[in-house]
Design a protein around this motif. Structure first.
Motif, PDB file in Angstrom:
ATOM      1  N   ALA A  82      34.953  50.623  36.733  1.00  0.00           N
ATOM      2  CA  ALA A  82      34.300  51.093  37.959  1.00  0.00           C
ATOM      3  C   ALA A  82      33.184  50.163  38.406  1.00  0.00           C
ATOM      4  O   ALA A  82      32.839  50.141  39.590  1.00  0.00           O
ATOM      5  CB  ALA A  82      33.750  52.502  37.748  1.00  0.00           C
ATOM      6  N   GLY A  83      32.605  49.379  37.498  1.00  0.00           N
ATOM      7  CA  GLY A  83      31.502  48.495  37.839  1.00  0.00           C
ATOM      8  C   GLY A  83      31.921  47.078  38.139  1.00  0.00           C
ATOM      9  O   GLY A  83      31.072  46.180  38.142  1.00  0.00           O
ATOM     10  N   SER A  84      33.185  46.840  38.424  1.00  0.00           N
ATOM     11  CA  SER A  84      33.635  45.500  38.793  1.00  0.00           C
ATOM     12  C   SER A  84      33.531  45.320  40.303  1.00  0.00           C
ATOM     13  O   SER A  84      33.472  46.281  41.068  1.00  0.00           O
ATOM     14  CB  SER A  84      35.082  45.287  38.346  1.00  0.00           C
ATOM     15  N   LEU A  85      33.529  44.073  40.751  1.00  0.00           N
ATOM     16  CA  LEU A  85      33.459  43.805  42.183  1.00  0.00           C
ATOM     17  C   LEU A  85      34.630  44.420  42.928  1.00  0.00           C
ATOM     18  O   LEU A  85      34.490  44.846  44.074  1.00  0.00           O
ATOM     19  CB  LEU A  85      33.426  42.297  42.432  1.00  0.00           C
ATOM     20  N   ALA A  86      35.791  44.459  42.301  1.00  0.00           N
ATOM     21  CA  ALA A  86      36.967  45.015  42.967  1.00  0.00           C
ATOM     22  C   ALA A  86      36.761  46.464  43.335  1.00  0.00           C
ATOM     23  O   ALA A  86      37.202  46.918  44.402  1.00  0.00           O
ATOM     24  CB  ALA A  86      38.190  44.877  42.062  1.00  0.00           C
ATOM     25  N   MET A  87      36.113  47.239  42.460  1.00  0.00           N
ATOM     26  CA  MET A  87      35.898  48.656  42.734  1.00  0.00           C
ATOM     27  C   MET A  87      34.672  48.875  43.606  1.00  0.00           C
ATOM     28  O   MET A  87      34.677  49.725  44.499  1.00  0.00           O
ATOM     29  CB  MET A  87      35.757  49.418  41.416  1.00  0.00           C
ATOM     30  N   VAL A 230      39.837  37.013  38.275  1.00  0.00           N
ATOM     31  CA  VAL A 230      38.643  36.873  37.432  1.00  0.00           C
ATOM     32  C   VAL A 230      37.385  37.163  38.242  1.00  0.00           C
ATOM     33  O   VAL A 230      36.455  37.827  37.773  1.00  0.00           O
ATOM     34  CB  VAL A 230      38.596  35.461  36.816  1.00  0.00           C
ATOM     35  N   ALA A 231      37.343  36.678  39.490  1.00  0.00           N
ATOM     36  CA  ALA A 231      36.167  36.922  40.333  1.00  0.00           C
ATOM     37  C   ALA A 231      36.031  38.396  40.669  1.00  0.00           C
ATOM     38  O   ALA A 231      34.922  38.939  40.673  1.00  0.00           O
ATOM     39  CB  ALA A 231      36.277  36.095  41.616  1.00  0.00           C
ATOM     40  N   TYR A 232      37.139  39.063  40.946  1.00  0.00           N
ATOM     41  CA  TYR A 232      37.091  40.479  41.294  1.00  0.00           C
ATOM     42  C   TYR A 232      36.681  41.340  40.105  1.00  0.00           C
ATOM     43  O   TYR A 232      36.188  42.449  40.288  1.00  0.00           O
ATOM     44  CB  TYR A 232      38.460  40.930  41.820  1.00  0.00           C
ATOM     45  N   ALA A 233      36.903  40.858  38.880  1.00  0.00           N
ATOM     46  CA  ALA A 233      36.526  41.621  37.686  1.00  0.00           C
ATOM     47  C   ALA A 233      35.113  41.312  37.211  1.00  0.00           C
ATOM     48  O   ALA A 233      34.673  41.848  36.192  1.00  0.00           O
ATOM     49  CB  ALA A 233      37.513  41.346  36.555  1.00  0.00           C
ATOM     50  N   LEU A 234      34.386  40.445  37.929  1.00  0.00           N
ATOM     51  CA  LEU A 234      32.991  40.160  37.575  1.00  0.00           C
ATOM     52  C   LEU A 234      32.140  41.411  37.758  1.00  0.00           C
ATOM     53  O   LEU A 234      32.472  42.284  38.549  1.00  0.00           O
ATOM     54  CB  LEU A 234      32.457  39.029  38.457  1.00  0.00           C
ATOM     55  N   PRO A 235      31.017  41.531  37.048  1.00  0.00           N
ATOM     56  CA  PRO A 235      30.454  40.558  36.093  1.00  0.00           C
ATOM     57  C   PRO A 235      30.944  40.740  34.662  1.00  0.00           C
ATOM     58  O   PRO A 235      30.383  40.150  33.744  1.00  0.00           O
ATOM     59  CB  PRO A 235      28.961  40.851  36.194  1.00  0.00           C
ATOM     60  N   TRP A 236      31.989  41.557  34.465  1.00  0.00           N
ATOM     61  CA  TRP A 236      32.430  41.870  33.112  1.00  0.00           C
ATOM     62  C   TRP A 236      33.534  40.948  32.593  1.00  0.00           C
ATOM     63  O   TRP A 236      33.726  40.845  31.376  1.00  0.00           O
ATOM     64  CB  TRP A 236      32.938  43.313  33.055  1.00  0.00           C
ATOM     65  N   SER A 237      34.284  40.310  33.481  1.00  0.00           N
ATOM     66  CA  SER A 237      35.469  39.567  33.045  1.00  0.00           C
ATOM     67  C   SER A 237      35.173  38.483  32.008  1.00  0.00           C
ATOM     68  O   SER A 237      36.022  38.255  31.115  1.00  0.00           O
ATOM     69  CB  SER A 237      36.182  38.963  34.260  1.00  0.00           C
ATOM     70  N   PRO A 238      34.022  37.771  32.022  1.00  0.00           N
ATOM     71  CA  PRO A 238      33.795  36.779  30.957  1.00  0.00           C
ATOM     72  C   PRO A 238      33.763  37.381  29.555  1.00  0.00           C
ATOM     73  O   PRO A 238      34.019  36.679  28.571  1.00  0.00           O
ATOM     74  CB  PRO A 238      32.443  36.168  31.332  1.00  0.00           C
ATOM     75  N   MET A 239      33.458  38.682  29.455  1.00  0.00           N
ATOM     76  CA  MET A 239      33.409  39.321  28.144  1.00  0.00           C
ATOM     77  C   MET A 239      34.794  39.409  27.499  1.00  0.00           C
ATOM     78  O   MET A 239      34.897  39.575  26.271  1.00  0.00           O
ATOM     79  CB  MET A 239      32.816  40.731  28.263  1.00  0.00           C
TER      80      MET A 239
END
Length: 524
Positions: A82-87, A230-239
């Motif tokens: 829920a806290g990703s840029l996509a949502m 990857v950008a849409y899943a930021l800021p968590w995707s690097p984890m």
């Protein structure tokens, strides 16, 4: 616009079938508008079904990781999904502004209008993606069965055959589960597709059905699918990169490891197929985002639960991701909202809060690194997510709606028309590539007018429209109003308006009372 019209196998736009809008995506918006009792749908009818679908996707991630890895992983999954840029940016307002900036920059540097005519911004179909994720979740846990086929069919009703392919491709990668019945899954999906096809053939012309089937192939390969995911899943995707370390993987339970890596296989299969197969990129975005959220949450759960057992490389990876997210937000928030605070007084208090959050997030992340407390690093990322949501809700969406769209003058048109009236226009620009975009009649203008909109092939056709319930309203260029033919119904000037570029437009209507005289009905 389609949510304001009758239900069909496709959406109705300007009174014609729109093959790019299927019934599964329009129906939730139509139901929302109907429950609110509005004569026409508003922007909320489009945004709320997408928001509800996004919440259900996050809830599914929360449940799955909670059942396999525990309550802490459940909370982290909710934050990562829920806290990703996509949502957060599901209406594409913020990244839409970024997309426009990239297009203008490309035009200025190279003179190419390609990105202005064909935006690079992805369009996550969260309604169809919800059914695709549900189908894939059941596929990986139980195997193919009738329910998987029906869920895939529902996804296809919202996103076309690419949504079916988004379930089929991972099914090949995951293999067959014991006790699975792929025949029943295929029968369920074919039944849904067949029922929709019969509905389309009996309601619309065959060409509309064929256009809906062929339309995804017109998009071509999605070469930017992986970077945008990857950008849409930021800021968590690097984890998600934490799972590349053995010390992180070894700390997961067998069931948890199977869940995470099955979803990573699904995301990888869709990334490859969506990049190469025309039309599959948009359908694969939401399952890819779900897989990244699951992987990120599992990695963070291992960080918080077994920090002392992690290798030095895994620890450095975590701190690099957390500190980079915090510094990245500070680098964006400070200059952008500094300008907003100075230039727009209405946003000044909120902009100052966002600047403070931008400066605080790196300080929190670095303090956590210095003290060796990973929970503080996670808190810094949560602070970034909260600030992103606050910025999107308080600044980005209002600016996008009221300054960068057709909203202001579209709503002004609606103020001069009864709610049940229809707005007509003459559109000779729709299929002429030589006419600039500013001289077209765009769909979002009709959406913001909040009335039914119909296109006329000629001025004389206005006389063939039914006269009730009110006079006909026509939106014209000044030259069209001045040279209105005498063979067409006579028009009366209602108002001269300015579009978003400051160009004049004329709202006119035919003669007659705006509202019916109800005294006869009341016996007076």
């Amino acid at each position: 616009m389609a949510a304001s019209d009758r239900i069909g196998p496709f959406g109705l736009v300007y009174g014609a079938w729109e093959p790019g809008l299927l019934a599964g995506r329009v129906l939730p918006s139509r139901v929302w508008a109907w429950f609110l009792g509005g004569v026409t749908a508003t922007a909320a009818a489009v945004r709320w079904p997408e928001a509800i679908a996004a919440s259900l996707i996050a809830l599914l991630a929360c449940r799955r990781l909670g059942a396999t890895l525990g309550p802490r992983a459940s909370l982290l999954a909710a934050l990562a999904a829920a806290g990703s840029l996509a949502m957060i940016d599901r209406s594409a307002a913020g990244l839409g502004a970024l997309d426009g900036a990239i297009a203008w920059l490309t035009l200025g540097l190279t003179g190419s209008q390609a990105l202005m005519l064909k935006p690079i911004l992805p369009d996550p179909n969260l309604v169809g993606g919800l059914f695709a994720v549900l189908a894939l979740d059941r596929l990986r846990s139980i195997g193919a069965d009738l329910r998987v086929g029906l869920l895939a069919g529902l996804a296809g009703l919202a996103g076309g055959w690419p949504m079916l392919a988004a379930v089929l491709v991972p099914a090949v990668v995951l293999g067959t589960r014991e006790g699975a019945r792929p025949g029943r899954a295929a029968a369920g999906a074919l039944a849904m597709v067949g029922a929709w096809s019969l509905w389309a053939w009996s309601t619309a012309r065959f060409e509309a059905w064929a256009a809906a089937v062929a339309l995804p192939l017109m998009k071509g390969p999605a070469w930017t699918l992986i970077p945008w995911a990857v950008a849409y899943a930021l800021p968590w995707s690097p984890m998600a990169a934490l799972l590349g370390f053995r010390s992180v993987r070894q700390g997961l339970s067998g069931e948890g490891r199977a869940l995470v890596f099955d979803w990573l296989k699904i995301a990888a299969a869709l990334a490859l197929a969506g990049t190469l197969v025309p039309g599959l990129g948009d359908a694969g975005r939401v399952p890819m985002l779900f897989g990244l959220a699951v992987a990120s949450a599992a990695g963070l759960d291992r960080v918080l639960g077994g920090w002392s057992d992690l290798s030095a490389g895994a620890r450095r990876c975590f701190w690099a991701a957390a500190i980079s997210a915090a510094i990245g937000w500070a680098a964006l928030a400070t200059p952008i909202f500094g300008y907003v605070a100075a230039a727009i007084g209405a946003y000044r208090p909120l902009a100052l809060v966002l600047i403070a959050s931008g400066l605080a997030a790196p300080a929190v992340a670095i303090a956590g690194w210095w003290a060796g407390r990973p929970a503080v690093g996670v808190a810094a990322v949560v602070l970034v997510v909260a600030a992103l949501k606050l910025a999107h809700w308080g600044v980005v969406v209002p600016e996008w709606n009221y300054r960068q769209s057709q909203g202001p003058w579209g709503r002004a048109i609606g103020q001069w028309m009864p709610r049940k009236s229809t707005l007509y226009f003459l559109n000779s620009t729709a299929f002429d590539d030589t006419i600039p975009d500013r001289d077209r009649w765009p769909a979002d203008l009709a959406f913001h007018v909040g009335r039914r909109v119909r296109q006329l092939p000629s001025p004389e056709a206005l006389g063939l429209e039914p006269e009730s319930p009110s006079p006909h309203f026509v939106l014209l260029h000044p030259s069209e109003f001045e040279h209105w033919p005498s063979s067409a119904p006579e028009l009366v000037l209602v108002r001269t308006l300015q579009d978003r570029y400051g160009e004049p437009r004329v709202l006119a209507r035919t003669a007659g009372p705006l509202y019916p005289d109800r005294r006869e009905e009341l016996g007076e």
